[in-house]
Every structure is written in C-alpha cells, then in structure tokens.
Design an enzyme around this catalytic site. Structure first.
Site, PDB file in Angstrom:
ATOM      1  CG  HIS A 270      39.231 -10.168  57.325  1.00  0.00           C
ATOM      2  ND1 HIS A 270      39.055 -10.887  58.480  1.00  0.00           N
ATOM      3  CD2 HIS A 270      39.584  -8.925  57.710  1.00  0.00           C
ATOM      4  CE1 HIS A 270      39.256 -10.097  59.517  1.00  0.00           C
ATOM      5  NE2 HIS A 270      39.583  -8.899  59.087  1.00  0.00           N
ATOM      6  CG  ASP A 328      42.870  -2.029  55.769  1.00  0.00           C
ATOM      7  OD1 ASP A 328      43.025  -3.183  56.212  1.00  0.00           O
ATOM      8  OD2 ASP A 328      42.932  -1.016  56.477  1.00  0.00           O
TER       9      ASP A 328
HETATM   10  C1  SDX Z   1      43.104  -6.117  58.641  1.00  0.00           C
HETATM   11  O1  SDX Z   1      42.379  -9.856  61.692  1.00  0.00           O
HETATM   12  C2  SDX Z   1      41.747  -8.747  61.660  1.00  0.00           C
HETATM   13  O2  SDX Z   1      40.663  -8.611  62.222  1.00  0.00           O
HETATM   14  C3  SDX Z   1      42.470  -7.648  60.886  1.00  0.00           C
HETATM   15  C4  SDX Z   1      41.661  -6.380  60.666  1.00  0.00           C
HETATM   16  C5  SDX Z   1      41.423  -5.634  61.968  1.00  0.00           C
HETATM   17  O3  SDX Z   1      40.472  -4.836  62.004  1.00  0.00           O
HETATM   18  O4  SDX Z   1      42.267  -5.789  62.892  1.00  0.00           O
HETATM   19  O5  SDX Z   1      40.438  -6.681  60.049  1.00  0.00           O
HETATM   20  C6  SDX Z   1      42.445  -5.413  59.766  1.00  0.00           C
HETATM   21  O6  SDX Z   1      44.227  -6.506  58.773  1.00  0.00           O
HETATM   22  C7  SDX Z   1      42.321  -6.378  57.387  1.00  0.00           C
HETATM   23  C8  SDX Z   1      43.153  -7.159  56.327  1.00  0.00           C
HETATM   24  C9  SDX Z   1      44.084  -6.141  55.655  1.00  0.00           C
HETATM   25  N1  SDX Z   1      45.060  -6.835  54.766  1.00  0.00           N
HETATM   26  C10 SDX Z   1      44.935  -6.774  53.445  1.00  0.00           C
HETATM   27  O7  SDX Z   1      44.008  -6.249  52.841  1.00  0.00           O
HETATM   28  C11 SDX Z   1      46.114  -7.381  52.700  1.00  0.00           C
HETATM   29  C12 SDX Z   1      45.588  -8.207  51.526  1.00  0.00           C
HETATM   30  N2  SDX Z   1      44.885  -9.360  52.073  1.00  0.00           N
HETATM   31  C13 SDX Z   1      45.656 -10.612  52.123  1.00  0.00           C
HETATM   32  O8  SDX Z   1      47.003 -10.408  52.457  1.00  0.00           O
HETATM   33  C14 SDX Z   1      44.912 -11.650  52.911  1.00  0.00           C
HETATM   34  O9  SDX Z   1      43.605 -11.624  52.547  1.00  0.00           O
HETATM   35  C15 SDX Z   1      44.984 -11.679  54.421  1.00  0.00           C
HETATM   36  C16 SDX Z   1      46.396 -11.576  54.934  1.00  0.00           C
HETATM   37  C17 SDX Z   1      44.190 -10.556  55.011  1.00  0.00           C
HETATM   38  C18 SDX Z   1      44.428 -12.997  54.836  1.00  0.00           C
HETATM   39  O10 SDX Z   1      45.261 -13.954  54.225  1.00  0.00           O
HETATM   40  P1  SDX Z   1      44.894 -15.495  54.327  1.00  0.00           P
HETATM   41  O11 SDX Z   1      44.751 -15.880  55.743  1.00  0.00           O
HETATM   42  O12 SDX Z   1      45.828 -16.276  53.458  1.00  0.00           O
HETATM   43  O13 SDX Z   1      43.450 -15.503  53.669  1.00  0.00           O
HETATM   44  P2  SDX Z   1      42.682 -16.762  53.263  1.00  0.00           P
HETATM   45  O14 SDX Z   1      43.120 -17.947  54.052  1.00  0.00           O
HETATM   46  O15 SDX Z   1      41.249 -16.400  53.296  1.00  0.00           O
HETATM   47  O16 SDX Z   1      43.153 -16.987  51.741  1.00  0.00           O
HETATM   48  C19 SDX Z   1      42.435 -17.909  50.985  1.00  0.00           C
HETATM   49  C20 SDX Z   1      43.098 -17.916  49.613  1.00  0.00           C
HETATM   50  C21 SDX Z   1      44.607 -18.159  49.688  1.00  0.00           C
HETATM   51  O17 SDX Z   1      44.927 -18.818  48.482  1.00  0.00           O
HETATM   52  P3  SDX Z   1      45.117 -20.451  48.547  1.00  0.00           P
HETATM   53  O18 SDX Z   1      46.223 -20.720  49.524  1.00  0.00           O
HETATM   54  O19 SDX Z   1      43.757 -20.994  48.989  1.00  0.00           O
HETATM   55  O20 SDX Z   1      45.466 -20.824  47.118  1.00  0.00           O
HETATM   56  O21 SDX Z   1      42.927 -16.632  48.996  1.00  0.00           O
HETATM   57  C22 SDX Z   1      44.201 -16.091  48.705  1.00  0.00           C
HETATM   58  C23 SDX Z   1      45.191 -16.775  49.616  1.00  0.00           C
HETATM   59  O22 SDX Z   1      46.476 -16.762  49.017  1.00  0.00           O
HETATM   60  N3  SDX Z   1      44.110 -14.661  48.998  1.00  0.00           N
HETATM   61  C24 SDX Z   1      44.266 -13.688  48.115  1.00  0.00           C
HETATM   62  C25 SDX Z   1      44.063 -12.500  48.826  1.00  0.00           C
HETATM   63  N4  SDX Z   1      43.798 -12.777  50.100  1.00  0.00           N
HETATM   64  C26 SDX Z   1      43.827 -14.122  50.203  1.00  0.00           C
HETATM   65  N5  SDX Z   1      44.568 -13.702  46.798  1.00  0.00           N
HETATM   66  C27 SDX Z   1      44.653 -12.502  46.187  1.00  0.00           C
HETATM   67  N6  SDX Z   1      44.478 -11.304  46.812  1.00  0.00           N
HETATM   68  C28 SDX Z   1      44.178 -11.275  48.129  1.00  0.00           C
HETATM   69  N7  SDX Z   1      44.028 -10.112  48.742  1.00  0.00           N
END
Ligand code: SDX
Length: 393
Positions: A270, A328
C-alpha cells in the site's frame, strides 16, 4: 478546528489538501471516518448511517437518519432514456467501462439543474449520485448477462435493494438473505472513503475547475479501475485462481520478489499502510461470515489466500518492505461467494467509494479558499533551442 486535533504528518509541504473526513495512520494501521474507527463502524453501523456521517461530519439522530434515508431512496430511479446508453455497449463490455460512460452521461440529464454554487442543488446532486449508483451498477450487471433491468424498490435498505436489482429475475420475486446483505453492507462501509487516494484526488482535481459532480465522479471511476488501485480486487482473485493450490505459492512469492518480473502480489502492499490494512482484518472476518452463512465448509481460494498471507508475512522481503494484505486481498473471495462475477468487483468498490468521492468533492467546493488544482512538475526536457528547417536537419 472545533476541538478536533490537527495532526501534522510532517509532510504538509507535499499534502494536496486539508480535510476533516478521513484520517489514516499508515505506520499504526489506523483508519478513522470523522474520528470513528473503521472496525467499530463496520461492526455497529450501516451504509446509510455511515454515508450520513461522512457527508455531515456527525452521527445522525433517529429522525435525521430517517430523513436522510428517504432523501436517498427518492432518487434511486434513473431516467428511462439513460437505458439507451447501455445498448451502445457490446454485451461483453467490462462493467467498469459501462460505469464510466453511463455515470458521465448523468451530466447530460442533470447538468442544467446543478448549479454547484447553490448549496441546495449541491445537496440534491450529492443525494442523486449516491442513490443512483446501485441502480446504474445493477443495470450494468444485468446488461452483461442479458437479463432485464430490475427497478429499485423503496421498501428495502440500500444494500438489499442493490442485491435484489442484481439477482432478482422477474417475474420471480427474490428474497434477499439478511446475513449476506449485512455482510455486503459492511464491505461497502470499508470501501467508502480513504483520504486522498488516486481516484479521490482525481475527483477533487476535476471538481476544482468547477466541473459538475457527475462528470467528476465519472473521472474517479476511471481512475479507480486501474489494477494498482480499485482494480486490485479483481486482479487478486485472478491471481489466487492462477496460483490454484498452496503447493504453487513459493513460485509466485519468488516471482513477486524478482525485480525483472512485473508480477506483484495483488492485494498486498500500500502507498500509505506500512502495517496491516485495518480494513483487511474486517474483510477477512466478513469473508468467513459469508462462507459460514452459505454453508461453505472449505473454499480452496481462501485456503490459498490464508497460506499465501502466512508465508509472505514471514518472508524477509515482505517484512523489510512492510508489505501487508490490503483491503483487496480478501474482498474478491467474499464478493464471488456473494454471487458477483470478478468483473463486478471494482464496480462494487466504485459504488461504495461514491460516498467518499461526493463527501470530499463537497468539502472542496464548500471551501471558500478553494482554487483550481494545478500540480507543478520538475522539467527534465531539452533546454531552449531554435527551430531548424527540415532541409537542414
Ligand atoms: C487500493 O491509496 C489508497 O488509499 C488506495 C486504496 C483506497 O482505499 O483507495 O487503499 C485502495 O488501491 C489498495 C492497493 C491495491 N493495489 C494492489 O493491491 C496492487 C498490488 N500492490 C502494489 O501494486 C503496490 O503495493 C502499490 C501500488 C499498492 C503500492 O506500490 P508502491 O508505492 O511501489 O509501494 P511501496 O513504495 O510501499 O513499495 C515498496 C517496495 C517496492 O520495491 P523497491 O522499489 O523498494 O525495491 O515493495 C515493492 C515495491 O516494488 N512492492 C511489492 C508489492 N507492493 C510493493 N512487491 C511485491 N508485491 C507487491 N504487492
């Protein structure tokens, strides 16, 4: 503020706005709607009462709740001509594509009666939007399965009315299971608002130009559709189905950690929560309630989901990056058990989030100091240079 605490998260310089509606503490996994913890509202309240709270800022009295419920119920019908928009879509059109188009089309029916500078017209537009979303969403579902549209009924509560419009096959009557509609009502509460997420920020930015609320909500629906945002519930269930069995989990965990692989664990991680999403806990409980009510002893996908969560939460990669299940992760299993196809999951998210979008839009429009949104950029393009005629290039 009127006694409310003003918390400076230390990033006011990048904060897009001030708001009194929803508070999130991402590190502690706290979510408050107008100061009330989300789990308390989900366990003790209902859709209409929480909608009142988000819009008005306080929990209603008995009479205020009755009046508000009536003001929503009286707007649940849609103009007969709105039905023509559905016929322009192929039957296999994604319901979210239909939602973007039909909700945007509401502008054509109400634009002339929605002077957003008139508080009364703003209020009616807000009630119209909240009231018509279930009808439009149910029509999108019925259209996709080739069944006749079902009119809303005024004697049912908001969520039961929606379930009946989806699942009744006229002329047969359809009895809504109160346990299931109560579970869906709880799920709607969890999805209602979430501070300045991508789709809410889209609604605010669109509304800051003075665009009518129906067009702004259509923009929010479009933004919510993405798999990184509201589309994650559909993507998470598709992922669990692709994993299929607990024995396959290690392969997918490895893929999620592999930077060269675009695969991400859907329903995990998130932008704000670096702790367990409080909504995911309530969602997992609702999932068990629905499966118990349906007499489902074992759901293979729930087994995969719970084992995937267990393994991920013990894996150093996910622990170090503070990746936890979000709203989700369990919602898809629950919504499928309630009878909705995966293509409808984000539509249900949009239906519930319409309350938050409208509350946030109203808060912005009512702010006397509000100006049109105008994000700036860091320019990384070419320095100024002179035009070169094509013959000299
Ligand atoms: C919603 O914003 C809101 O409030 C949204 C929401 C709402 O109610 O409106 O809460 C609803 O959108 C929830 C999120 C739903 N999306 C997903 O579940 C999709 C899967 N999640 C990822 O795509 C991701 O976690 C995001 C898009 C949600 C956040 O991405 P970020 O901003 O890159 O997350 P981060 O900065 O915390 O990531 C830190 C690290 C990164 O790696 P590095 O660059 O540090 O090497 O963790 C990795 C990311 O690549 N990472 C993941 C991951 N999510 C983040 N790796 C594997 N699987 C994942 N799901």
């Amino acid at each position: 503020n009127s006694g409310a605490f003003t918390f400076d998260p230390g990033f006011t310089s990048t904060a897009s706005c001030e708001s009194k509606i929803t508070y999130i503490d991402g590190d502690e996994g706290v979510l408050l709607y107008r100061g009330y913890p989300i789990d308390q509202l989900a366990e003790n309240s209902n859709f209409i009462e929480v909608a009142y709270l988000l819009l008005k800022g306080e929990l209603p009295s008995d009479q205020e709740l009755v009046d508000f419920d009536r003001s929503i119920t009286m707007h649940t019908m849609v103009h007969e001509q709105l039905k023509n928009f559905y016929n322009g879509f192929r039957r296999d059109a994604h319901p979210m594509a239909i939602m973007v188009g039909v909700v945007g089309a509401l502008s054509a029916f109400y634009h002339d009666s929605t002077d957003i500078n008139d508080p009364k017209q703003r209020l009616i537009a807000s009630h119209r939007m909240i009231a018509k979303m279930p009808t439009i969403a149910a029509m999108a579902y019925k259209y996709s399965i080739g069944q006749a549209f079902v009119f809303p009924r005024n004697d049912l509560d908001y969520t039961s009315n929606f379930m009946r419009m989806c699942f009744a096959v006229q002329p047969e009557e359809y009895e809504v299971n109160p346990v299931l509609s109560s579970a869906l009502d709880k799920i709607f509460i969890l999805h209602m608002d979430h501070e300045q997420n991508a789709s809410t920020s889209t609604v605010r930015l669109a509304g800051s130009s003075g665009a009518n609320p129906f067009a702004c909500i259509a923009a929010g629906i479009a933004s919510l559709w993405g798999p990184a945002h509201g589309g994650a519930n559909e993507a998470a269930l598709n992922m669990l189905e692709e994993i299929g069995h607990v024995d396959n989990i290690p392969e997918f965990i490895a893929r999620a950690k592999d930077k060269s692989d675009p695969f991400r664990l859907m329903g995990f991680g998130h932008r704000v929560y670096k702790n367990y999403d409080p909504r995911a806990k309530v969602m997992r409980k609702a999932c068990h309630e629905v499966l118990d009510a349906l007499g489902v002893q074992e759901d293979p996908l729930l087994e995969v989901a719970m084992e995937l969560e267990r393994i991920a939460l013990e894996d150093p990669y996910f622990v170090e990056k503070k990746l936890y299940p979000n709203i989700d992760f369990y919602s898809g299993i629950t919504l499928r058990a309630l009878g909705f196809p995966t293509e409808m999951f984000t539509v249900l998210f949009a239906l519930a989030r319409t309350v938050g979008w409208i509350a946030q839009w109203s808060e912005m429009v009512e702010d006397p100091n509000q100006k049109i949104g105008r994000p700036r950029q860091i320019y990384t393009g070419a320095a100024q240079r002179d035009y070169v005629d094509i013959n000299k290039r």
